[in-house]
Design a protein around this motif. Sequence first.
Motif, PDB file in Angstrom:
ATOM      1  N   LEU A   1       0.832  -1.198   0.000  1.00  0.00           N
ATOM      2  CA  LEU A   1       0.000   0.000   0.000  1.00  0.00           C
ATOM      3  C   LEU A   1       0.871   1.254   0.000  1.00  0.00           C
ATOM      4  CD1 LEU A   1      -2.826   1.298   0.240  1.00  0.00           C
ATOM      5  CD2 LEU A   1      -2.626   1.038   2.722  1.00  0.00           C
ATOM      6  N   ALA A   2       1.920   1.265   0.825  1.00  0.00           N
ATOM      7  CA  ALA A   2       2.803   2.429   0.913  1.00  0.00           C
ATOM      8  C   ALA A   2       3.508   2.704  -0.407  1.00  0.00           C
ATOM      9  CB  ALA A   2       3.824   2.214   2.030  1.00  0.00           C
ATOM     10  N   ARG A   3       3.774   1.645  -1.167  1.00  0.00           N
ATOM     11  CA  ARG A   3       4.450   1.809  -2.465  1.00  0.00           C
ATOM     12  C   ARG A   3       3.456   1.982  -3.610  1.00  0.00           C
ATOM     13  NH1 ARG A   3       7.584  -2.077   0.184  1.00  0.00           N
ATOM     14  NH2 ARG A   3       6.472  -3.804  -0.821  1.00  0.00           N
ATOM     15  N   GLY A   4       2.180   2.183  -3.289  1.00  0.00           N
ATOM     16  CA  GLY A   4       1.181   2.393  -4.328  1.00  0.00           C
ATOM     17  C   GLY A   4       0.894   1.151  -5.143  1.00  0.00           C
ATOM     18  N   PHE A   5       1.128  -0.008  -4.551  1.00  0.00           N
ATOM     19  CA  PHE A   5       0.934  -1.297  -5.230  1.00  0.00           C
ATOM     20  C   PHE A   5       1.721  -1.351  -6.537  1.00  0.00           C
ATOM     21  CE2 PHE A   5      -2.588  -1.138  -2.312  1.00  0.00           C
ATOM     22  CZ  PHE A   5      -2.697  -2.442  -1.859  1.00  0.00           C
ATOM     23  N   ARG A   6       2.933  -0.857  -6.476  1.00  0.00           N
ATOM     24  CA  ARG A   6       3.827  -0.900  -7.634  1.00  0.00           C
ATOM     25  C   ARG A   6       5.063  -1.710  -7.271  1.00  0.00           C
ATOM     26  NH1 ARG A   6       2.232   4.554  -7.472  1.00  0.00           N
ATOM     27  NH2 ARG A   6       0.897   5.161  -9.225  1.00  0.00           N
ATOM     28  N   CYS A   7       5.659  -2.327  -8.283  1.00  0.00           N
ATOM     29  CA  CYS A   7       6.900  -3.066  -8.071  1.00  0.00           C
ATOM     30  C   CYS A   7       7.645  -3.176  -9.387  1.00  0.00           C
ATOM     31  CB  CYS A   7       6.605  -4.463  -7.498  1.00  0.00           C
ATOM     32  SG  CYS A   7       5.836  -5.601  -8.680  1.00  0.00           S
ATOM     33  N   ASP A   8       8.839  -3.716  -9.344  1.00  0.00           N
ATOM     34  CA  ASP A   8       9.645  -3.929 -10.547  1.00  0.00           C
ATOM     35  C   ASP A   8       8.891  -4.849 -11.503  1.00  0.00           C
ATOM     36  OD1 ASP A   8      11.622  -5.112 -12.370  1.00  0.00           O
ATOM     37  OD2 ASP A   8      13.112  -4.134 -11.101  1.00  0.00           O
ATOM     38  N   ALA A   9       8.865  -4.481 -12.769  1.00  0.00           N
ATOM     39  CA  ALA A   9       8.135  -5.262 -13.762  1.00  0.00           C
ATOM     40  C   ALA A   9       8.700  -6.664 -13.932  1.00  0.00           C
ATOM     41  CB  ALA A   9       8.147  -4.539 -15.110  1.00  0.00           C
ATOM     42  N   ALA A  10       9.946  -6.873 -13.539  1.00  0.00           N
ATOM     43  CA  ALA A  10      10.582  -8.179 -13.731  1.00  0.00           C
ATOM     44  C   ALA A  10      10.253  -9.170 -12.620  1.00  0.00           C
ATOM     45  CB  ALA A  10      12.099  -8.011 -13.828  1.00  0.00           C
ATOM     46  N   LEU A  11       9.597  -8.722 -11.562  1.00  0.00           N
ATOM     47  CA  LEU A  11       9.315  -9.600 -10.427  1.00  0.00           C
ATOM     48  C   LEU A  11       8.175 -10.556 -10.718  1.00  0.00           C
ATOM     49  CD1 LEU A  11       9.392  -7.515  -7.108  1.00  0.00           C
ATOM     50  CD2 LEU A  11      10.921  -9.377  -7.777  1.00  0.00           C
ATOM     51  N   SER A  12       8.319 -11.788 -10.246  1.00  0.00           N
ATOM     52  CA  SER A  12       7.212 -12.750 -10.273  1.00  0.00           C
ATOM     53  C   SER A  12       6.448 -12.648  -8.959  1.00  0.00           C
ATOM     54  CB  SER A  12       7.727 -14.171 -10.451  1.00  0.00           C
ATOM     55  OG  SER A  12       8.381 -14.613  -9.268  1.00  0.00           O
ATOM     56  N   VAL A  13       5.242 -13.200  -8.937  1.00  0.00           N
ATOM     57  CA  VAL A  13       4.453 -13.206  -7.706  1.00  0.00           C
ATOM     58  C   VAL A  13       5.176 -13.999  -6.624  1.00  0.00           C
ATOM     59  CG1 VAL A  13       2.284 -13.984  -6.666  1.00  0.00           C
ATOM     60  CG2 VAL A  13       2.263 -12.868  -8.901  1.00  0.00           C
ATOM     61  N   ALA A  14       5.786 -15.114  -7.001  1.00  0.00           N
ATOM     62  CA  ALA A  14       6.523 -15.911  -6.018  1.00  0.00           C
ATOM     63  C   ALA A  14       7.672 -15.112  -5.410  1.00  0.00           C
ATOM     64  CB  ALA A  14       7.049 -17.189  -6.671  1.00  0.00           C
ATOM     65  N   GLU A  15       8.373 -14.327  -6.229  1.00  0.00           N
ATOM     66  CA  GLU A  15       9.471 -13.507  -5.711  1.00  0.00           C
ATOM     67  C   GLU A  15       8.948 -12.383  -4.830  1.00  0.00           C
ATOM     68  OE1 GLU A  15      12.646 -14.056  -9.402  1.00  0.00           O
ATOM     69  OE2 GLU A  15      11.074 -12.541  -9.519  1.00  0.00           O
ATOM     70  N   LEU A  16       7.853 -11.764  -5.257  1.00  0.00           N
ATOM     71  CA  LEU A  16       7.252 -10.688  -4.472  1.00  0.00           C
ATOM     72  C   LEU A  16       6.869 -11.170  -3.072  1.00  0.00           C
ATOM     73  CD1 LEU A  16       5.868  -7.759  -4.452  1.00  0.00           C
ATOM     74  CD2 LEU A  16       3.775  -9.021  -5.037  1.00  0.00           C
ATOM     75  N   CYS A  17       6.352 -12.387  -3.001  1.00  0.00           N
ATOM     76  CA  CYS A  17       5.798 -12.911  -1.750  1.00  0.00           C
ATOM     77  C   CYS A  17       6.728 -13.908  -1.057  1.00  0.00           C
ATOM     78  CB  CYS A  17       4.446 -13.574  -2.024  1.00  0.00           C
ATOM     79  SG  CYS A  17       3.226 -12.447  -2.740  1.00  0.00           S
ATOM     80  N   ALA A  18       7.999 -13.927  -1.456  1.00  0.00           N
ATOM     81  CA  ALA A  18       8.924 -14.921  -0.913  1.00  0.00           C
ATOM     82  C   ALA A  18       9.031 -14.847   0.602  1.00  0.00           C
ATOM     83  CB  ALA A  18      10.302 -14.748  -1.547  1.00  0.00           C
ATOM     84  N   GLY A  19       8.896 -13.655   1.171  1.00  0.00           N
ATOM     85  CA  GLY A  19       9.047 -13.509   2.604  1.00  0.00           C
ATOM     86  C   GLY A  19       7.800 -13.786   3.410  1.00  0.00           C
ATOM     87  N   LEU A  20       6.685 -14.043   2.754  1.00  0.00           N
ATOM     88  CA  LEU A  20       5.441 -14.312   3.473  1.00  0.00           C
ATOM     89  C   LEU A  20       5.460 -15.698   4.097  1.00  0.00           C
ATOM     90  CD1 LEU A  20       2.700 -12.873   1.082  1.00  0.00           C
ATOM     91  CD2 LEU A  20       3.376 -11.983   3.309  1.00  0.00           C
ATOM     92  N   PRO A  21       4.738 -15.895   5.190  1.00  0.00           N
ATOM     93  CA  PRO A  21       4.647 -17.230   5.792  1.00  0.00           C
ATOM     94  C   PRO A  21       4.076 -18.249   4.800  1.00  0.00           C
ATOM     95  CG  PRO A  21       3.833 -15.568   7.310  1.00  0.00           C
ATOM     96  CD  PRO A  21       4.050 -14.876   5.997  1.00  0.00           C
ATOM     97  N   ALA A  22       4.516 -19.487   4.919  1.00  0.00           N
ATOM     98  CA  ALA A  22       4.114 -20.533   3.972  1.00  0.00           C
ATOM     99  C   ALA A  22       2.607 -20.708   3.928  1.00  0.00           C
ATOM    100  CB  ALA A  22       4.792 -21.851   4.346  1.00  0.00           C
ATOM    101  N   ALA A  23       1.931 -20.629   5.085  1.00  0.00           N
ATOM    102  CA  ALA A  23       0.477 -20.821   5.117  1.00  0.00           C
ATOM    103  C   ALA A  23      -0.242 -19.735   4.325  1.00  0.00           C
ATOM    104  CB  ALA A  23      -0.011 -20.837   6.560  1.00  0.00           C
ATOM    105  N   VAL A  24       0.255 -18.508   4.391  1.00  0.00           N
ATOM    106  CA  VAL A  24      -0.358 -17.404   3.654  1.00  0.00           C
ATOM    107  C   VAL A  24      -0.174 -17.599   2.154  1.00  0.00           C
ATOM    108  CG1 VAL A  24      -0.256 -14.917   3.227  1.00  0.00           C
ATOM    109  CG2 VAL A  24      -0.118 -15.795   5.571  1.00  0.00           C
ATOM    110  N   LYS A  25       1.013 -17.996   1.762  1.00  0.00           N
ATOM    111  CA  LYS A  25       1.252 -18.241   0.335  1.00  0.00           C
ATOM    112  C   LYS A  25       0.378 -19.380  -0.173  1.00  0.00           C
ATOM    113  CE  LYS A  25       5.803 -18.436   0.880  1.00  0.00           C
ATOM    114  NZ  LYS A  25       7.247 -18.539   0.560  1.00  0.00           N
TER     115      LYS A  25
END
Length: 432
Positions: free
Chosen positions: A130-154
């Motif tokens: 939200l703080a970044r305006g829901f923006r990210c590097d165009a080269a990122l995959s969803v798995a890379e974006l969410c790599a730090g999330l807990p396994a259950a959430v993913k």
Amino acid sequence: MSKVAVIGGGWAGIAAAVALADAGHDIAVFEMAPQLGGRARSVAGQPDYDNGQHILIGAYRDSLALMRRLGVDPEQVLKRLPLALPYPGEPGLRLPPGSPLVAFTRGVLAHRGWPLGARLGLLAAAGGWLARGFRCDAALSVAELCAGLPAAVKRDLVEPLCVAALNTPAPQASARVFLRVLKDALFSGPGSADLLLPRRPLSDLLAGPAAAWLGDRLRLGTRVQAVEPGWRVDGERFDAVVLACTSVETARLTADVAPAWSATAQGLGFEPIVTVYLHSPGSALPSPMLALREGPDAPAQFVFDHGALGGAPGRFAFVVSGAAPWVARGGCAEAVLAQAVRELRWASPPVIDKVLTEKRATFACTPGLVRPPAFIATGLWAAGDYVEGPYPATLEGAVRAGRVAAQGVGAEAGGTGTGAKGAASGSPTNTP
């Protein structure tokens, strides 16, 4: 007033045709199939079956507005439910009514199926997006974006939402597009995340009413062979043309008149979707829709109870999105049946009723994907869920693309006061 050809009668073509007709243009709609609707319609000759299970959400404002324009009341044909991802025997994530940000926070904190650390981890990640305006590097995959999330959430949220929205598995899916979907669904206003599940055959939602509305302006069963400068459609003269057919057909029709555009469209990859209908008399699910955990022997990610949605009692639609590995193996119907028997309770043994495979259901929504623009040449526009834009291949993306193409034609004809370049990038009315 311009004479405009709309080639293709899916949701994008319908949206373009209605917008053009409302602006006073003389239109003709060419559709190669015997009915309108494209990939979101009832099966020809079997109107109580759809050619795939579709979900709309509350943020699909343009789609809902188009239904109303054609005399369809969304409240009558769609069942509105607060966003919930229940699993068999588990309540899953449920968002309460109210302000989207507050509802999301409350829903996550109330999800007792996740440890407190997992819930707080998701809220922290969402706060960062939200703080970044829901923006990210165009080269990122969803798995890379969410790599730090807990396994259950993913497992229980990110992966099923990703494959449902983008029809592309998280390791191969565009994080930028995924974040845009989350932004519009979860944070664009009350009710934007609500699930809208069809409780009538798909053709009743748009295709049937559109066919009646278009009347003699509709040319069914007509596959256009050539579009030539001038603009001529199989020799017939038009002032402008909207190509609202598939990317494959549009690439074919533009190969000579716009070879660079055609090459970009030809470069798109595709992801299949398989829908397996099971029949079990007397059975019902605890919810109209359940999420399922995908695995090596569990293809389906969602199941829908048609009886609970006003359809045939005892009919259940199991959806396998991002189904390329299963299609390569020759199908997944028996694996879905085994998954259903293993994970759900049945009043009678379920049997396979029908299997529908859309091998080119959507484009593969991968990181850094270059999609062709709506503007092809002066007087020639593309409309489809695959054209350049912030959304994946969804019904709302198709409808918005149709409206953008219609605005472009109108701008060129001097009817809107909006430049063609501005129309191609979308107008403020196209943003929730």
